[in-house]
Scaffold this motif. Structure first.
Motif, PDB file in Angstrom:
ATOM      1  N   GLY A  85      60.939   3.219  -1.747  1.00 26.73           N
ATOM      2  CA  GLY A  85      62.056   2.325  -1.438  1.00 26.73           C
ATOM      3  C   GLY A  85      62.622   1.686  -2.684  1.00 26.73           C
ATOM      4  O   GLY A  85      63.825   1.438  -2.792  1.00 26.73           O
ATOM      5  N   THR A 123      69.969  -3.116  -6.138  1.00 26.21           N
ATOM      6  CA  THR A 123      70.414  -2.317  -4.986  1.00 26.21           C
ATOM      7  C   THR A 123      71.596  -1.427  -5.347  1.00 26.21           C
ATOM      8  O   THR A 123      71.878  -0.469  -4.646  1.00 26.21           O
ATOM      9  N   ASP A 179      66.230   0.730  -2.416  1.00 24.06           N
ATOM     10  CA  ASP A 179      66.516   0.831  -0.986  1.00 24.06           C
ATOM     11  C   ASP A 179      65.718  -0.254  -0.253  1.00 24.06           C
ATOM     12  O   ASP A 179      64.544  -0.086   0.046  1.00 24.06           O
ATOM     13  N   LEU A 219      70.383   0.060   8.345  1.00 24.64           N
ATOM     14  CA  LEU A 219      71.334  -0.017   7.246  1.00 24.64           C
ATOM     15  C   LEU A 219      72.718  -0.013   7.886  1.00 24.64           C
ATOM     16  O   LEU A 219      73.062   0.911   8.617  1.00 24.64           O
ATOM     17  N   LYS A 225      75.892  -3.581   3.946  1.00 27.57           N
ATOM     18  CA  LYS A 225      76.593  -3.323   2.697  1.00 27.57           C
ATOM     19  C   LYS A 225      78.016  -3.878   2.811  1.00 27.57           C
ATOM     20  O   LYS A 225      78.747  -3.538   3.757  1.00 27.57           O
TER      21      LYS A 225
END
Lengths: 196, 195, 176, 177
Positions: free
Chosen positions: A132, B118, B123, B138, B164
């Motif tokens: 991640g 990011t 992630d 997401l 986002k």
């Protein structure tokens, strides 16, 4: 989530296998058992042991890897130490040091304070956290076959690489390397740079 | 290399807050404070105007103390990264009544829009999943936001989503800045006890 | 606090009983040898939610949340952990949120690990710089009453208070 | 105090020259408005590796590793970050690693955000408690020479040094705009 697999690997033997053909790698160890493990294999001027600074081993490795791009830098630390500075994985992944390898001796315990369970005992998957964070190479090792595959990765795959080795929580004798910080630092630099 | 996104942070936050019901809302430092305050100054809002990295764990403490109430964290990517180990702690503890919403503009908005991790391949959703969050998402489009809204408010958690958004800034709307006031007003509102 | 004469008595017994009396419902910690017995007692107690942290600053934030949500909590930390909390402690000062912390000292009394000494020696000055009221205790029999006084100061007078438990009591770090 | 009219960016340029002269090769930072131009210059310089951190304590470890590997580095942060590094400074102290920190102050001169005040007021005291040598610069004209002196103590005398750049220098934002 890590699948529940049986943990049989002995940390001392794992570290011994990893360091057997260490060549000219520079080794940083996190405080506690990983430091004793490395010392049990044998003290070495290319070892820098952290006896404190919990959460700092991986980042110390990063600074070293950036300073010495032609040398392989290996960090061996524990799961509790890694978790205390786990944001550092993101910092490392963004830097993409091709010569840095991180290896966790994951006994799922805080070994120095009474073997209390860490988060990895309860489903936190460090290799997946590294993924991640942006690591391209990451794995979890449960047995000798997987370890045999992981060791060349630690030494020669393009970094940064992350290997979480699941080891048993069987107690080991404390094997203490020198603990005087200025001495360790001087020895390490003198051997590496030819001056302190 | 950073991809540009279309969602606007303020609209996203307002849409989430519209359906908050009696939820407690904890904001991280910076834009998240202004986003939440610009909707309304609810006494069940706790604005953290400092302590980078602390929002999720403040919310976790509240979630344990108020198990019947939904606790929402609205914070930024930089703030979350400064205390990212908290995700592992919360992942282990599994508070069912807690949701973390990261408004991710891939920049440290308050200090000059420097890129955060990011924008360089980190992630956060993956890290949350690796930390033991069972429900993660997401969100990059309006449709995804709408399908996640009910989960944000009522799915058994801990729930984690990254939204986002564009890195365009919105007008600054201040929340009350006196921490003793905000903290005591919040506590009275969620516990029913007097200040 | 009664039967401290008994050979098997350990201060953690009385402190745990005190936690119950005070209505402590959340305890957060990074495991530590000096506090292990107290941690074990709290873990075994279903009325107290024990939370293992990755780093101590998480615990300061959690304690803020506990109080905001109407509960009382205690942060248990080794002295090294204090150095991870200084920025987070500014929230307790700014919002005047009560905090009760029990700090187990290293780098102080008979320490054999030199790397513990700098942080151990910085612990009390750093706490004081962060405007945390420090109660230092170096006799086991006095730990419970000190924790009791600290809890009153914290929760009744809305202050951040640390009970700093000397290495003289725990004897940790004397190996090596 | 004759040079006060100079623009904000001037001190950053001078400081950057000093850092180059000190052969700084790694610059670790958590972004801060006061350090914006320094960070930009560091990113643009091929001889410097900029390391963006998630938390300031990582920076102490990075610079320890940098020095072990033969490079000098500097850590740029805001005063609130000082509160995150105290434990990690124990390592630098115990090993007597050279350490150069440039700290832009908040919570002191005309601060508008009350939450910054406790940490801003505690910054010097906790650094002192951790054994760090403190230099302060409140006049833009003095920052570069202060950093130069700090770099000398850090790298030539093997000490931890923090240069605190007063909030007076960075200025307080006009929040009515």
């Amino acid at each position: 989530m890590a699948s529940r697999r049986k943990i049989t690997l002995d940390r001392r033997k794992v570290v011994e296998k990893i360091l057997k053909d260490r060549g000219d790698i520079l080794l940083v160890t996190g405080l506690g058992a990983p430091t004793w493990d490395a010392a049990a294999v044998g003290d070495h001027p290319n070892n820098f042991y952290l006896w404190g600074g919990m959460g700092g081993a991986v980042l110390t490795g990063l600074g070293l890897a950036l300073a010495q791009p032609k040398r392989r830098v290996l960090v061996i630390t524990g799961d509790g130490e890694m978790l205390m500075g786990v944001g550092g994985l993101a910092t490392v992944a963004v830097q993409k040091p091709s010569n840095l390898a991180i290896c966790i001796m994951d006994n799922q315990r805080y070994g120095e304070t009474g073997m209390q369970e860490t988060h990895t005992e309860h489903g936190v998957d460090l290799a997946a956290m590294a993924a991640g964070a942006g690591f391209q190479k990451y794995s979890t090792v449960y047995n000798n076959r997987e370890l045999a595959e992981a060791i060349p990765v630690l030494y020669s795959e393009q970094g940064p690489v992350f290997v979480d080795v699941k080891v048993t929580d069987a107690p080991q004798p404390m094997t203490l390397p020198p603990r005087d910080g200025p001495m360790l630092k001087h020895r390490f630099r003198e051997n590496l740079l030819g001056h302190v | 290399m950073a991809i540009s996104y279309k969602l606007q942070r303020r609209k996203v936050v307002h849409q989430i807050l519209k359906e908050r019901g009696d939820a407690a809302v904890i904001t991280g430092i910076g834009n998240a404070v202004h986003d939440v305050a610009s909707f309304n100054d609810d006494p069940k809002n706790m604005y953290l105007a400092g302590v980078m990295g602390g929002a999720s764990m403040v919310a976790f403490g509240i979630a344990l103390a108020q198990p019947k109430r939904r606790v929402l964290v609205i914070t930024g990517d930089g703030e979350l990264l400064a205390g990212v180990g908290s995700l592992a702690t919360i992942g282990v503890e599994q508070p069912k009544n807690m949701s973390i919403i990261v408004i991710d503009n891939q920049a440290y908005g308050a200090t000059g829009n420097q890129h955060t991790h990011t924008g360089s391949g980190v992630d956060l959703v993956g890290i949350a999943a690796a930390s033991g969050f069972k429900k993660t998402a997401l969100i990059t489009t309006q449709a995804e936001l709408e399908s996640e809204l009910p989960k944000i408010h009522s799915e058994p958690g801990p729930y984690f989503a990254v939204v986002k958004v564009t890195n365009k800034s919105s007008p600054r709307i201040d929340a009350p800045r006196d921490g003793t006031y905000v903290a005591r007003r919040f506590r009275a509102a969620v516990t029913g006890e007097s200040m | 606090m009664g039967n401290k004469k008994s050979k098997n008595w350990h201060w953690s017994q009385d402190v745990h009983a005190l936690f119950k009396k005070l209505g402590i419902e959340q305890v957060a910690y990074v495991p530590d040898g000096g506090l292990a017995k107290l941690i074990n007692r709290c873990q075994a107690d279903a009325s107290i939610r024990s939370v293992v942290l990755t780093t101590e600053e998480e615990g300061v934030a959690q304690m803020a949340g506990a109080w905001l949500g109407g509960q009382k909590g205690v942060l248990l930390t080794q002295s090294g952990g204090v150095g991870n909390c200084i920025n987070m402690l500014s929230m307790m000062q700014e919002c005047r949120i009560p905090l009760l912390a029990l700090v187990s000292m290293r780098g102080e009394w008979g320490e054999c690990f030199p790397w513990q000494v700098p942080m151990g020696q910085s612990t009390i000055p750093a706490l004081e710089a962060a405007k945390v009221i420090v109660h230092h205790v170096d006799q086991a029999e006095k730990v419970p009453e000190t924790v009791h006084a600290a809890a009153r100061l914290a929760f009744d007078s809305y202050r951040a208070v640390a009970v700093v438990i000397s290495q003289r009591i725990s004897g940790s770090g004397s190996r090596g | 105090m004759a040079t006060k009219k100079k623009k904000k960016t001037d001190w950053s340029k001078e400081v950057f020259k000093v850092l180059k002269k000190a052969d700084i090769r790694q610059i670790a930072y958590v972004p801060d408005a006061g350090h914006t131009s320094l960070i930009k210059m560091a990113v643009a310089d091929n001889a410097i590796k900029p390391v963006s951190l998630t938390s300031e304590q990582e920076g102490i470890a990075v610079l320890s590793g940098a020095w072990l590997g033969g490079e000098a580095g500097a850590l740029l942060m805001q005063s609130s970050g000082v509160g995150n590094v105290i434990n990690m400074l124990g390592m630098a102290n115990e090993c007597r690693f050279p350490l150069l920190m440039l700290v832009t102050m908040r919570g002191e001169w005309g601060e508008f955000n009350p939450w910054q005040v406790p940490m801003g007021q505690a910054t010097e005291t906790v650094l002192d408690a951790a054994g760090v040598i403190i230099h302060r610069a409140d006049d833009p004209a003095e920052i570069a020479e202060t950093v130069e002196a700090a770099a000398k103590i850090a790298f030539d005398s093997g000490r931890m040094v923090a240069v605190l750049i007063g909030q007076r220098v960075v200025g307080f934002k006009d929040w009515t705009k």
